[in-house]
Design an enzyme around this catalytic site. Structure first.
Site, PDB file in Angstrom:
ATOM      1  N   CYS A  21      13.838  10.004   7.141  1.00  0.00           N
ATOM      2  CA  CYS A  21      13.822   9.642   8.617  1.00  0.00           C
ATOM      3  C   CYS A  21      14.890   9.744   9.446  1.00  0.00           C
ATOM      4  O   CYS A  21      14.873  10.094  10.496  1.00  0.00           O
ATOM      5  CB  CYS A  21      13.383   8.319   8.812  1.00  0.00           C
ATOM      6  SG  CYS A  21      14.045   7.088   7.828  1.00  0.00           S
ATOM      7  N   GLU A  58      10.390  16.091  15.324  1.00  0.00           N
ATOM      8  CA  GLU A  58      10.992  15.834  14.009  1.00  0.00           C
ATOM      9  C   GLU A  58      10.199  17.089  12.957  1.00  0.00           C
ATOM     10  O   GLU A  58       8.908  16.911  13.166  1.00  0.00           O
ATOM     11  CB  GLU A  58      10.426  14.433  13.540  1.00  0.00           C
ATOM     12  CG  GLU A  58      10.788  14.215  12.010  1.00  0.00           C
ATOM     13  CD  GLU A  58      10.288  12.632  11.806  1.00  0.00           C
ATOM     14  OE1 GLU A  58       9.179  12.382  12.016  1.00  0.00           O
ATOM     15  OE2 GLU A  58      11.398  11.912  11.293  1.00  0.00           O
ATOM     16  N   GLU A  82       9.142   1.113  11.399  1.00  0.00           N
ATOM     17  CA  GLU A  82      10.340   2.268  10.993  1.00  0.00           C
ATOM     18  C   GLU A  82       9.581   3.574  11.139  1.00  0.00           C
ATOM     19  O   GLU A  82       8.966   4.109  10.052  1.00  0.00           O
ATOM     20  CB  GLU A  82      10.819   2.058   9.563  1.00  0.00           C
ATOM     21  CG  GLU A  82      11.446   0.636   9.317  1.00  0.00           C
ATOM     22  CD  GLU A  82      12.828   0.183   9.685  1.00  0.00           C
ATOM     23  OE1 GLU A  82      13.114   1.161  10.683  1.00  0.00           O
ATOM     24  OE2 GLU A  82      13.342  -0.576   9.526  1.00  0.00           O
ATOM     25  N   LYS A 133       0.961  -1.221   0.035  1.00  0.00           N
ATOM     26  CA  LYS A 133       0.069   0.002  -0.025  1.00  0.00           C
ATOM     27  C   LYS A 133       1.057   1.222  -0.100  1.00  0.00           C
ATOM     28  O   LYS A 133       1.524   1.613   1.094  1.00  0.00           O
ATOM     29  CB  LYS A 133      -0.775   0.030   1.335  1.00  0.00           C
ATOM     30  CG  LYS A 133      -2.292   0.816   0.998  1.00  0.00           C
ATOM     31  CD  LYS A 133      -2.152   1.902   0.855  1.00  0.00           C
ATOM     32  CE  LYS A 133      -1.899   3.029   2.175  1.00  0.00           C
ATOM     33  NZ  LYS A 133      -1.744   4.466   1.593  1.00  0.00           N
TER      34      LYS A 133
END
Ligand code: NAD
Length: 484
Positions: free
Chosen positions: A287, A386, A253, A178
């Site tokens: 990331c 972040e 992750e 997906k």
């Protein structure tokens, strides 16, 4: 629309392109100018169910009947096709993600390398024999989970597909992928490549769609035996909760707030390009972005000055012009990043440098100026959260203990970099940093396909990349045979 070489609306299930159950589509935007690039299928729970069934049929049929060596050869063939089409894949990623062409090409080369690595590894995953009671022979086998679900984000579609779907296929799982609703063209191209290479029908299925529809249906489907998720922390928690209901393992992750730590004895000429590139690559939407740069006080001013010079030279532009920094993925992402830049201004934090946005940028594009923020106090939101944009926080420190306290002082723990010539300090720091990967006198190891990758704390759990991923995408069976 005319620039896309294939029809983007179908879903790929059981080796065939289908219209999708809902018949509805979602617009895909070009981040460089804000135009509608294509329309993608709005996959739903019925499509996911069909894809899971097709994957199970593949396991029960032609895919499940292949030897590990035959699976490996198919992955190698896919790798060669990806390399052949690398320029076209880079172009799709530039249009879809806003990724500068050379970065998209590097992602395509990385995808090819993942397929090559896992193709070569497919028939090299061994079990053990165990010294057990007399009269027995005991051994372990690594077997595929079965149907695996792969939910990927928009920032590095090719690399993340390579590391998760590549490893899962190598172990003999059948995959339902997906892709993200913001960017899924290279996932669809990947389905074409798998088909062209001769993957049996159903071994790889691709269902684009919204996270809360297609993604939620995949993570809660009882026929899925493992879920690999790359994305945000809140969605990771939802996926883990959904998987728990079916007692299914997950690899998460998630994000990061990764530091690079520069000691006064570091080779600064070697460090400088890594300090900046690891913050602005893919417009900071990485990331493992080095979004915090910790600098020992004795060299603080000179390093900030040298980083600032690099920032001022950065070229921001549309992805197809192959700039240093392209747009961010969406208007929403631009707003999020601008919100953080407002925090910088409101807190009167010094801006050491900000790259200029040229007046010629397309008005509808999602551009933010790459910004280097100096003297960021520990605990400030710019230092803790972040941002996922081209914004780096620079933080001074004194000595190893303070560097460690700052580096380990966030909720995340994905990657860290240490720059020092002192051998003892290299290993002390590497041992005490709370994260999944430490780079000493480099950062990122050029992609590090062979190196296990993943986080601790809110950065997630489980490991992808390297040989280690093959253990995650398989389950261990023990056989005890009594023969005397
Ligand atoms: P996101 O979590 O919103 O979306 C990621 C994927 O999850 C998309 O495919 C989305 O459709 C799907 N999704 C969303 N809601 C869902 C739901 N309720 N159920 C199932 N699936 C759902 O993340 P994003 O904004 O697209 O990506 C940015 C985040 O991803 C950042 O936090 C970044 O750090 C993280 N990320 C981590 C890594 C890594 O390897 N650790 C790599 C890339 C991105």
């Amino acid at each position: 629309m005319s620039t896309i070489p294939f029809d983007t609306t179908p879903v790929f299930i059981g080796g065939r392109w289908h219209a999708g159950d809902s018949g509805q589509t979602l617009p895909l935007m070009n981040p460089s100018d804000g135009s509608v690039l294509a329309h993608i299928a709005r996959g739903n729970a019925a499509d996911i169910d069909a894809a899971v069934r097709a994957a199970q049929s593949a396991l029960d049929g032609a895919w499940g009947a292949l030897s590990a060596t035959e699976r490996g050869r198919l992955l190698m063939k896919m790798s060669a096709l990806v390399l052949e089409q690398a320029d076209e894949l880079a172009r799709l990623e530039a249009l879809d993600v806003g990724k500068p062409l050379k970065q998209g090409r590097a992602d395509a080369v990385a995808l090819a390398r993942y397929l090559e690595f896992y193709g070569g590894a497919a028939d090299k995953v061994m079990g053990e024999t165990i010294p057990f009671a007399n009269g027995y022979t005991a051994l372990t086998l690594r077997e595929p989970h079965g149907v695996t679900g792969h939910i990927v984000p928009w920032n590095y579609p090719m690399q993340i597909i390579g590391r998760s779907v590549g490893a899962a296929l190598a172990m003999g799982n059948a995959c339902v992928l997906k892709p993200a609703e913001e960017a899924c063209l290279t996932a669809l191209a990947f389905a074409r490549i798998g088909h062209a290479a001769g993957l049996p029908a159903g071994a790889l299925n691709v269902v684009p769609g919204l996270g809360e529809e297609a993604g939620a249906a995949l993570s809660s489907h009882p026929g899925v035996r493992h879920i690999s998720f790359t994305g945000s922390v809140p969605v990771g928690a939802l996926i883990q909760a959904a998987a728990a209901k079916n007692a299914v393992p997950v690899t998460l992750e998630l994000g990061g707030k990764s530091p690079q730590i520069v000691f006064a004895d570091a080779d600064l000429d070697a460090a400088l390009p890594f300090l900046v590139n690891a913050g602005i690559q893919n417009a900071g939407q990485t990331c493992s972005a080095a979004s915090r740069i910790l600098i020992e006080r004795a060299i603080y001013d000179s390093v900030v000055q040298r980083m600032a010079e690099r920032y001022r030279a950065l070229r921001v532009g549309p992805a197809m012009d192959d700039p240093d920094v392209g747009p961010v993925i969406s208007a929403r992402q631009r707003e999020l990043v601008q919100g953080y830049l407002s925090l910088v201004r409101d807190g009167a934090l010094p801006i050491a440098a900000q790259a200029a946005l040229p007046a010629s940028l397309p008005a509808g594009g999602y551009y933010v100026p790459p910004t280097l923020v100096a003297q960021v106090p520990q605990g400030h939101r710019i230092e803790q959260e972040e941002i996922f944009g081209p914004v780096q926080a620079v933080i001074p420190f004194e000595g190893e203990a303070e560097a460690l306290a700052i580096a380990n002082g966030t909720a995340f723990g994905l990657v860290a970099g240490v720059w020092t010539r002192d051998g003892g300090r290299q290993m002390r720091m590497a041992r005490k940093l709370q994260c999944g990967q430490v780079f000493v006198n480099n950062y990122g190891a050029g992609g590090g396909i062979e190196l296990p990758f993943g986080g601790v704390k809110h950065s997630g759990h489980g490991r992808e990349k390297g040989f280690e991923a093959l253990y995650g995408f398989s389950t261990l069976k023990t056989i005890a045979l009594k023969h005397d």
